[in-house]
Design a protein around this motif. Sequence first.
Motif, PDB file in Angstrom:
ATOM      1  N   GLY A 304       0.818  -1.216   0.000  1.00 33.58           N
ATOM      2  CA  GLY A 304       0.000   0.000   0.000  1.00 33.58           C
ATOM      3  C   GLY A 304       0.849   1.263   0.000  1.00 33.58           C
ATOM      4  N   GLN A 305       1.900   1.277   0.824  1.00 37.67           N
ATOM      5  CA  GLN A 305       2.755   2.485   0.885  1.00 37.67           C
ATOM      6  C   GLN A 305       3.575   2.624  -0.390  1.00 37.67           C
ATOM      7  N   ALA A 306       3.977   1.477  -0.970  1.00 37.60           N
ATOM      8  CA  ALA A 306       4.766   1.536  -2.198  1.00 37.60           C
ATOM      9  C   ALA A 306       3.939   2.184  -3.307  1.00 37.60           C
ATOM     10  N   LEU A 307       2.674   1.795  -3.373  1.00 41.66           N
ATOM     11  CA  LEU A 307       1.808   2.394  -4.393  1.00 41.66           C
ATOM     12  C   LEU A 307       1.653   3.887  -4.144  1.00 41.66           C
ATOM     13  N   LEU A 308       1.485   4.236  -2.877  1.00 40.03           N
ATOM     14  CA  LEU A 308       1.265   5.643  -2.552  1.00 40.03           C
ATOM     15  C   LEU A 308       2.494   6.486  -2.892  1.00 40.03           C
ATOM     16  N   PHE A 309       3.653   5.877  -2.762  1.00 44.66           N
ATOM     17  CA  PHE A 309       4.890   6.576  -3.104  1.00 44.66           C
ATOM     18  C   PHE A 309       4.792   7.075  -4.558  1.00 44.66           C
ATOM     19  N   ILE A 310       4.232   6.229  -5.429  1.00 41.81           N
ATOM     20  CA  ILE A 310       4.084   6.617  -6.843  1.00 41.81           C
ATOM     21  C   ILE A 310       2.942   7.615  -6.987  1.00 41.81           C
ATOM     22  N   LEU A 311       1.824   7.276  -6.369  1.00 38.81           N
ATOM     23  CA  LEU A 311       0.618   8.077  -6.564  1.00 38.81           C
ATOM     24  C   LEU A 311       0.764   9.495  -6.008  1.00 38.81           C
ATOM     25  N   ALA A 312       1.350   9.595  -4.798  1.00 38.65           N
ATOM     26  CA  ALA A 312       1.401  10.903  -4.132  1.00 38.65           C
ATOM     27  C   ALA A 312       2.600  11.730  -4.585  1.00 38.65           C
ATOM     28  N   GLY A 313       3.640  11.058  -5.090  1.00 41.92           N
ATOM     29  CA  GLY A 313       4.859  11.798  -5.368  1.00 41.92           C
ATOM     30  C   GLY A 313       5.069  12.149  -6.833  1.00 41.92           C
ATOM     31  N   TYR A 314       4.186  11.677  -7.702  1.00 43.64           N
ATOM     32  CA  TYR A 314       4.443  11.840  -9.132  1.00 43.64           C
ATOM     33  C   TYR A 314       3.841  13.132  -9.692  1.00 43.64           C
ATOM     34  N   ASP A 315       2.512  13.200  -9.672  1.00 44.45           N
ATOM     35  CA  ASP A 315       1.866  14.352 -10.283  1.00 44.45           C
ATOM     36  C   ASP A 315       2.151  15.634  -9.510  1.00 44.45           C
TER      37      ASP A 315
END
Length: 509
Positions: A304-315
């Motif tokens: 879950g945190q790994a996904l959030l790393f992408i989701l929250a840090g990209y756009d």
Amino acid sequence: MDVTWLLLGLAVALVLAWLVVRLSAWPVQHILPGLGVDTPPGSRLFGHFFEGIKHGIFDVQTHYYSMFKGKKVYGWNDFKTPTIVLRDLDLIKDVCVKHFGNFTDRRDLVRFEPPFDQNLLTIFGDHWKRVRSAVSPTFTSGRLKKMSRHIERNAKLFQRLLRRKQESIEDIELKEMMSRVTMDTIASTGFGLDIDTVNQPDNDFFKHAQAFINPNIGLFLVSMVVPLLGKLLSSVGVKFISQKSSDFFKNVVEAALRERKESENAGQFNDFLDLVINAEEKEEGDTDEKAKVMRSLSHDEILGQALLFILAGYDTVSSVLAFTLFLLALHPEHQRRVQEELDSKFGDTDLEDWVPDYEGVQSLPYLDQCINEAMRLFPPGILIDRICTEEITMHGVRFPKGMTVILPIYAIHMDPDLWEDPQDFKPERFSPEAREARHQFSFFPFGHGPRNCIGLRLALLELKMVLASVLRSFDVTPCGKTVFPVRLSSWQLVAKDGLWVKLDRRGHN
Ligand code: HEM
């Protein structure tokens, strides 16, 4: 007989319609006014649902915000969900900090599919506290310093790409370009992967990340203004993350986890995964059993945190990079000041592949001011929310348990009573004196308090390293395709006409 049934059916339908109208109108008529909270005129049946749809996330916020000038709060209703919007900055401070214990959770807007539903953004109460405590050490100075080597490498590759573009006199669209370097940084600081999106934008990691972020960030934003619509769309099978992409990332993270557990180099990748795998053993002085439990994460929580790393840090990061450079292209006097600051600090270091290191970006006050001003005008977190988890009365306003509370970041950043000529780009607003003279909560692009953005320091590090390396080597100027002022799309922080500029090489070497 048929006519009787028809009339009976009609009567039942009328009673049901009447019930729907009454029940839907209930909060509009009673809850918010009962609390002394004013609302704009809305539909009896739908509350302010269609206002949100009609105006979009930016205009609906600034429109209502200015309508209730002088009030501490105002309200709106999404069908049957009453919502209090905070206008008063002291009240915002108390919700985020002083009385955080009464406002620990966010709205349950969009359901992520398991195992990604375990991410920090969307979990609640004690579960959130434990996961936040486990993830927080990822962003300490020591860790960030090690992560900065990944950023340095990606920024160098990026600079070479920009040089090629400049040599072939190509105009560049900043959001697209910045998305590439940001994705490389996420892959390396998050998962130790060198994916090189800068040179190969068709790699699988980038394609899947785009696939699950792009269509669905829209769903997320729609849900922020009209939560019921988000839930409806989720319940009819519209997924926040496409199944194919979520399977892809699950496989990537699981393969990396397996590899590290078997590898002798585990713990030496200097990335996010290293930390979460070893959270228990790695913390110094961890003799306290309770602290150990607080810091351990389950397999699904790691995913879950790994996904959030992408989701929250990209756009978020790619938008701020793009908007800051774009604004500097349109305001050459400020761009020159940033370049002078860089030149005077870094003297005559060779410009070929130049990227500042972790220490190098610690003191660049004018660049900081420009980044802050860009985030004021174009904040990636357009609004944030909290749920009142324990009833409380503050500054004369009663917040019942379960009440949704909105903190309208964009409207506050655009408030003419707080910011003179709010539409203008003026980095001087963030000089130490100007900051001192202003309410601390008039600017909060990363949220505030214990539930603020956990990636804040990583984001700032990335922003400064990439921007400093670009601005030291290039002059960024408008081109034939530049459209300014920026026209934002209704639902996303996206420039409708793109952010087009051209680059000229600076003559240092
Ligand atoms: C310029 C870049 C960024 C901006 C403007 C930004 C903004 C925000 C905002 C406004 C929030 C909500 C805060 C609140 O409710 O008070 C948030 C939460 C969060 N952000 Fe960021 N963010 C950025 C970059 C990042 C990065 C790079 C990461 C991760 C590597 C990240 C991870 C998170 C997480 C995990 C949360 C949820 C924290 C929690 O609920 O405990 N963000 N961010």
